[in-house]
Scaffold this active site. Structure first.
Site, short mmCIF file in Angstrom:
data_model
loop_
_atom_site.label_atom_id
_atom_site.label_comp_id
_atom_site.label_asym_id
_atom_site.label_seq_id
_atom_site.Cartn_x
_atom_site.Cartn_y
_atom_site.Cartn_z
NE ARG A 235 21.45 -22.61 -26.47
CZ ARG A 235 21.27 -21.94 -25.34
NH1 ARG A 235 21.05 -22.60 -24.21
NH2 ARG A 235 21.30 -20.62 -25.30
CG PHE A 251 19.62 -31.13 -15.15
CD1 PHE A 251 19.02 -31.18 -13.90
CD2 PHE A 251 20.65 -32.01 -15.43
CE1 PHE A 251 19.45 -32.09 -12.94
CE2 PHE A 251 21.08 -32.92 -14.48
CZ PHE A 251 20.49 -32.96 -13.24
CG ASP A 273 13.76 -29.44 -16.18
OD1 ASP A 273 14.79 -28.84 -16.56
OD2 ASP A 273 13.19 -29.19 -15.10
CB SER A 274 12.51 -32.26 -11.75
OG SER A 274 13.12 -31.00 -11.50
CG ASP A 327 23.31 -26.76 -18.64
OD1 ASP A 327 24.13 -26.36 -17.80
OD2 ASP A 327 22.64 -25.99 -19.36
CB CYS A 367 26.09 -22.78 -14.00
SG CYS A 367 24.66 -23.36 -13.06
#
Length: 423
Positions: A235, A251, A273-274, A327, A367
């Site tokens: 970040r 995301f 984002d969902s 991400d 990830c």
């Protein structure tokens, strides 16, 4: 202490200090060994090799130590003290008492500054990972620190059963640093139905600080321990590239990349984002740092659908972006899902390549532990070729230093990322 005997030759990986024993390596087990029990591991000939937590499944034993010792209060305090000393050595934990989020922020871990000093110029951080499983020789245990609260999470039954002993040792080791310990393992051990809750103290103050930026930590209902501290360094890097750019944070979860981009001088930042809860938390975090700032908007929408609706970079439509962050959550949680995961990474990155402006920068991550750096790079390279874009690598990213990798356990390297310049 019950004992487990290995098949002939199956101790070789343990002699190289690998901390996992797979079920296929076991010859036989003492009667009445319960899941989560501490067991001694012996070779076929009866020689001692390790002590660990037993659990049914593919990974049958997670090794706690290669010394023939009791797993008692001294053991836990010693391991936790070692973890703390490493965080002090890398500058994340202060040798003295830490500063609470309500106190003036500091330019270094042990200095205080005037309360009138602007928040954005401070580099205080009081959020970090104290214990990272195998990386700290405590397989199955995660502990993240947010100000004066530690959030503890078990990924094995053995660590779950030892939670009170670990909390007692943690309170001793971190006596001047933390006042609350919250246990959160409902999502990591769903078959056990553990109850989340405080093992020590209680607090409603869930604001932590990272590089001078404040954020809410949802340790009650949030993912992981409430915040993704593993992206702290990435970040900070993004902030350096944000000046004057139109940023899309896909995301976004709690919006970490978004408010770093705003501090970096982004022209606008859109967070997607969902999850409606994630979007609400993102809005709260942005408002906490940049109240009323019109540069930020958040959208609750599926990532692929949102990318489909972005106009092509040759269009004059001002919704186009020249800095995109991808991400996503882990696309592959086990090896059986690897093939589909790589297809998913290729598809996602291809869409980003197709829609990003010329001269744009893409931060893209995986990830998934089973997705190697080579797997991920090949998926992204394929996406670039399918999109027909010229792409150059600016940075190759990974997990930060408070998420150490045990040199004998390369599987601990899970986070990988690329920063790409797209012509």
């Amino acid at each position: 202490m019950k004992q487990i005997y290995l098949k002939r030759g199956k101790e070789e990986s343990l002699r190289r200090y690998h901390p996992w024993i797979f079920s296929g390596a076991i010859h036989h087990i003492d009667k009445d060994v319960e899941e989560g029990s501490v067991v001694r591991v012996l070779t076929e000939s009866g020689d001692f090799i390790a002590v660990g937590h037993y659990q049914q499944g593919s990974i049958a034993v997670r090794v706690l130590t290669f010394n023939d010792v009791e797993i008692d209060h001294l053991f836990w305090t010693s391991r936790l003290q070692s973890a703390l000393q490493m965080r002090i050595a890398i500058g994340l934990a202060c040798p003295c008492e830490t500063v609470s989020p309500s106190q003036p922020l500091a330019t270094s871990p042990c200095e205080t500054v005037s309360p009138s000093q602007p928040l954005a110029t401070s580099r205080e951080t009081n959020a970090f990972r104290l214990v990272h499983g195998e990386g700290d020789h405590l397989p199955g245990l995660i502990i993240d620190v947010y100000g004066d609260t530690a959030v503890m999470q078990a990924h094995s039954i053995g660590m779950h059963l030892a939670r009170h002993a670990i909390a007692k040792a943690l309170a001793q080791v971190m006596a001047d640093r933390i006042h609350n310990i919250y246990y959160k393992s409902e999502t990591t051990l769903p078959f056990m139905e553990p109850e989340n809750g405080f093992l020590l103290g209680h607090t409603d103050n869930n604001i932590a600080v990272e590089n001078g930026l404040r954020f809410y930590v949802d340790w009650l209902r949030g993912q992981k321990t409430g915040f993704f501290v593993d992206q702290r360094d990435n970040r900070a890097l993004l902030e350096q590239y944000a000046q004057g750019r139109r940023v899309l944070n896909m995301f976004c979860y709690t919006g970490g990349f978004s408010f770093y981009a705003m501090r970096g001088g982004a022209e606008l930042v859109h967070s997607v984002d969902s999850s409606a809860k994630a979007i609400e938390l993102t809005r709260r975090n942005v408002e906490l740092n940049y109240p009323g700032d019109p540069r930020h908007e958040a959208f609750c929408e599926d990532a692929f659908k949102y990318l489909d609706n972005i106009h092509h970079p040759t269009s004059d439509n001002r919704r186009a972006y020249d800095l995109i962050i991808l991400d996503p959550p882990a696309f592959a949680k086990h090896r059986g899902a690897l093939h589909n995961a790589l297809k998913g990474y290729t598809r996602l990155n291809q869409k980003a390549f197709e829609k990003i402006e010329r001269g744009g920068i893409l931060f893209t991550f995986s990830c998934s532990q089973v997705v190697t750096k080579d797997h991920f790079r090949n998926a992204v390279f394929t996406a670039a070729a399918l999109a027909g874009r010229k792409v150059r690598i600016l940075h190759q990213l990974h997990q930060p230093s408070d998420h150490p990798i045990n040199i004998y356990h390369p599987e601990g390297e899970y986070l990988k990322g690329l920063v790409l310049y797209v012509e």
